[in-house]
Design an enzyme around this catalytic site. Structure first.
Site, PDB file in Angstrom:
ATOM      1  CB  CYS A  84      -0.968  -0.017   1.184  1.00  0.00           C
ATOM      2  SG  CYS A  84      -0.168   0.030   2.801  1.00  0.00           S
ATOM      3  CG  ASP A  87      -4.832   5.348   2.555  1.00  0.00           C
ATOM      4  OD1 ASP A  87      -4.903   4.975   3.746  1.00  0.00           O
ATOM      5  OD2 ASP A  87      -3.788   5.713   2.006  1.00  0.00           O
ATOM      6  NE  ARG A 123      -4.546   1.490   1.953  1.00  0.00           N
ATOM      7  CZ  ARG A 123      -4.393   2.143   0.820  1.00  0.00           C
ATOM      8  NH1 ARG A 123      -5.317   2.018  -0.121  1.00  0.00           N
ATOM      9  NH2 ARG A 123      -3.340   2.905   0.609  1.00  0.00           N
TER      10      ARG A 123
END
Ligand code: 4NP
Length: 159
Positions: A8, A125, A14
């Protein structure tokens, strides 16, 4: 051995969440010895400042009884392309950034995590949008479907 790298932007929300959720899925199937699972960032920012997994991610992992080890962010390197079999970005921008790091995906190893599900889409996100529960649900769904795909492609692993 199947080698999986989750990627990520920051490697503090994440992708570490996906790393530990996937490790848990694999452990529950008794397949730990068949997998190497890691995560990395596309940006160098959090490695530079030695930032660790974001506290809300650790809370979500604890709430869901997912074991994890804390650690600092690391940026993905070009060499990772040869070390890993599956490289999973969380969103389209991650995929563009991964391709920028590796040059090109000649061996077709790069996917978005939710591309393995019935609803291919980005994992938003949470650093910017703040819904860590939704992130966890997306990550869990993606990891379960990814594991199914890997097991279907490696029938010898299924006991
Ligand atoms: P992640 O979230 O890509 O899911 O780890 C982010 C965490 C930190 C930053 C960006 C995204 N940041 O800019 O520091």
């Amino acid at each position: 051995m199947v080698k999986v790298l989750f990627v990520c932007l920051g490697n503090i929300c994440r992708s570490p969440m996906a790393e530990f959720v996937m490790k848990d899925c694999v452990k529950k199937r008794g397949l730990e010895s068949n997998f190497l699972i890691d995560s990395a960032a596309t940006s160098d920012y959090n490695e530079k400042y030695q930032n660790r997994i974001y506290p809300e991610v650790k809370e979500i992992l604890k709430e869901n009884h997912i074991p994890f080890t804390d650690r600092v962010s690391k940026q993905m390197r070009k060499e990772d392309y040869h070390q890993f079999d599956y490289i999973l970005g969380m969103d389209e921008q991650n995929i563009r950034d991964i391709l920028h790091i590796i040059g090109s995906d000649l061996e077709h190893k790069v996917y978005r995590l939710l591309d393995f599900t019935e609803k291919p889409r980005d994992i938003i996100d949470p650093w910017y949008y703040g819904n860590f529960d939704a992130t966890y649900e997306d990550v869990k769904y993606g990891c379960e479907k990814l594991l199914e795909f890997i097991l279907n492609s490696n029938q010898e692993m299924i006991k």
